[in-house]
Design a protein around this motif. Structure first.
Motif, short mmCIF file in Angstrom:
data_model
loop_
_atom_site.label_atom_id
_atom_site.label_comp_id
_atom_site.label_asym_id
_atom_site.label_seq_id
_atom_site.Cartn_x
_atom_site.Cartn_y
_atom_site.Cartn_z
N GLU A 214 0.54 -1.08 0.24
CA GLU A 214 0.13 0.38 0.12
C GLU A 214 0.69 1.18 -0.09
N LEU A 215 2.14 0.86 0.75
CA LEU A 215 3.10 2.35 0.63
C LEU A 215 4.14 1.95 -0.29
N THR A 216 5.04 2.79 -0.06
CA THR A 216 6.47 2.08 -0.82
C THR A 216 7.74 2.69 1.08
N ALA A 217 8.39 2.03 0.60
CA ALA A 217 9.69 1.77 0.83
C ALA A 217 10.11 2.87 1.81
N GLU A 218 10.04 4.08 0.95
CA GLU A 218 10.52 5.41 1.11
C GLU A 218 9.30 6.11 2.61
N LYS A 219 7.85 5.73 1.38
CA LYS A 219 6.95 6.72 2.54
C LYS A 219 6.56 6.00 4.00
N ILE A 220 6.94 5.74 3.80
CA ILE A 220 6.94 4.57 5.38
C ILE A 220 8.80 4.60 6.53
N GLN A 221 9.15 4.97 5.44
CA GLN A 221 10.97 5.17 6.41
C GLN A 221 10.56 6.41 6.74
N GLU A 222 10.05 7.34 6.10
CA GLU A 222 9.48 8.67 6.02
C GLU A 222 8.96 8.96 7.63
N LEU A 223 7.78 8.59 7.67
CA LEU A 223 6.92 8.38 8.28
C LEU A 223 7.12 8.13 10.05
N LEU A 224 8.40 6.79 10.19
CA LEU A 224 8.69 6.08 11.64
C LEU A 224 9.84 7.22 12.02
N GLY A 225 10.78 8.21 10.57
CA GLY A 225 11.78 8.85 11.08
C GLY A 225 10.78 10.27 11.80
N LYS A 226 10.01 10.57 11.16
CA LYS A 226 8.91 11.53 11.53
C LYS A 226 8.83 11.30 13.85
#
Length: 246
Positions: A214-226
């Motif tokens: 559903e989400l790209t690895a980059e988007k998931i990592q961006e959220l976790l980074g927040k």
């Protein structure tokens, strides 16, 4: 009418997109005539005036449908997408426009294309950014009255608001089940950061795999980074409170 992303791949190579600063797409021909099936009754040379090289791209006789993903255009400053008001068959048929990574975009003009949801999102995002700028301006103007803790607290609040806004925007595109998975992902990340719980780490990896469709690895990592950034600010705030109480 052609699929928007297929049209994009045929006309602008990926290795040129980062150089683009302007993209203009017209339904009409270069003389302003209404066109049918991407050709003009009055003009013999179809697409005669198209500009096909960076930094500016200009397309005529173009009717697109579906999703248009412009996230490779990281330096795009101006975007114009024009349909034509003479009947439904002359309007652009875009259903989604991806410009999440177009951080330099300052001019957006959309005419006769049904992406009203996008327009509402942009207005909301603009108002949110304006509100945050006003908060930062207030701090700067009264910097003598703010301690380090006050500044970090304000920063932490804005980071939380940014994350909440981003998560809400993403949720609107997900099913109800995936929305719950997303919430669990963020909770697991918080648990890992706060306690280093082994079970939470395993859950985090499982949920990342579950959401990968559903989400790209980059988007998931961006959220976790927040979540990491917010947690670090909270730790700093707690340390400041301890120092003040000693």
């Amino acid at each position: 009418m052609v699929n928007a992303n297929e049209w994009l791949n045929e006309n602008i190579p990926k290795n040129q997109r980062a150089q683009a600063t302007s993209l203009i797409i017209y339904r009409q021909c270069y003389s302003g005539h209404t066109t049918y099936q991407n050709s003009c009754y009055y003009c013999s040379n179809r697409n005669k005036k198209n500009s096909l090289g960076p930094p500016s791209y200009l397309f005529y006789d173009t009717l697109l449908q579906g999703e248009l993903d412009l996230n490779d255009f990281i330096n795009l400053q101006s975007l114009h997408i024009h349909g034509n008001g003479y009947g439904q068959d002359q309007q652009q048929k875009l259903t989604s426009l991806k410009i999440d990574k177009c951080n330099k975009l300052t001019t957006l003009y959309i005419l006769y294309t049904p992406v009203s949801v996008l327009s509402k999102h942009l207005v909301t995002d603009c108002n949110r950014s304006k509100d945050q700028v006003e908060k930062l301006t207030k701090i700067i103007r009264n910097i003598k009255g703010f301690g380090l803790g006050d500044i970090k607290l304000a920063t932490n609040k804005m980071e939380e608001e940014n994350l909440e806004y981003q998560v809400t925007y993403i949720k609107n595109k997900l099913t109800e089940d995936c929305q719950l998975w997303l919430e669990t992902l963020l909770e697991a990340q918080r648990e890992v950061l706060q306690s280093g719980n082994t079970f939470a780490r395993k859950q985090l990896e499982k949920i990342k795999k579950r959401l990968s469709n559903e989400l790209t690895a980059e988007k998931i990592q961006e959220l976790l980074g927040k979540i990491v950034e917010i947690n670090e600010l909270e730790v700093q705030l707690n340390n400041l409170k301890i120092q003040e109480n000693q």
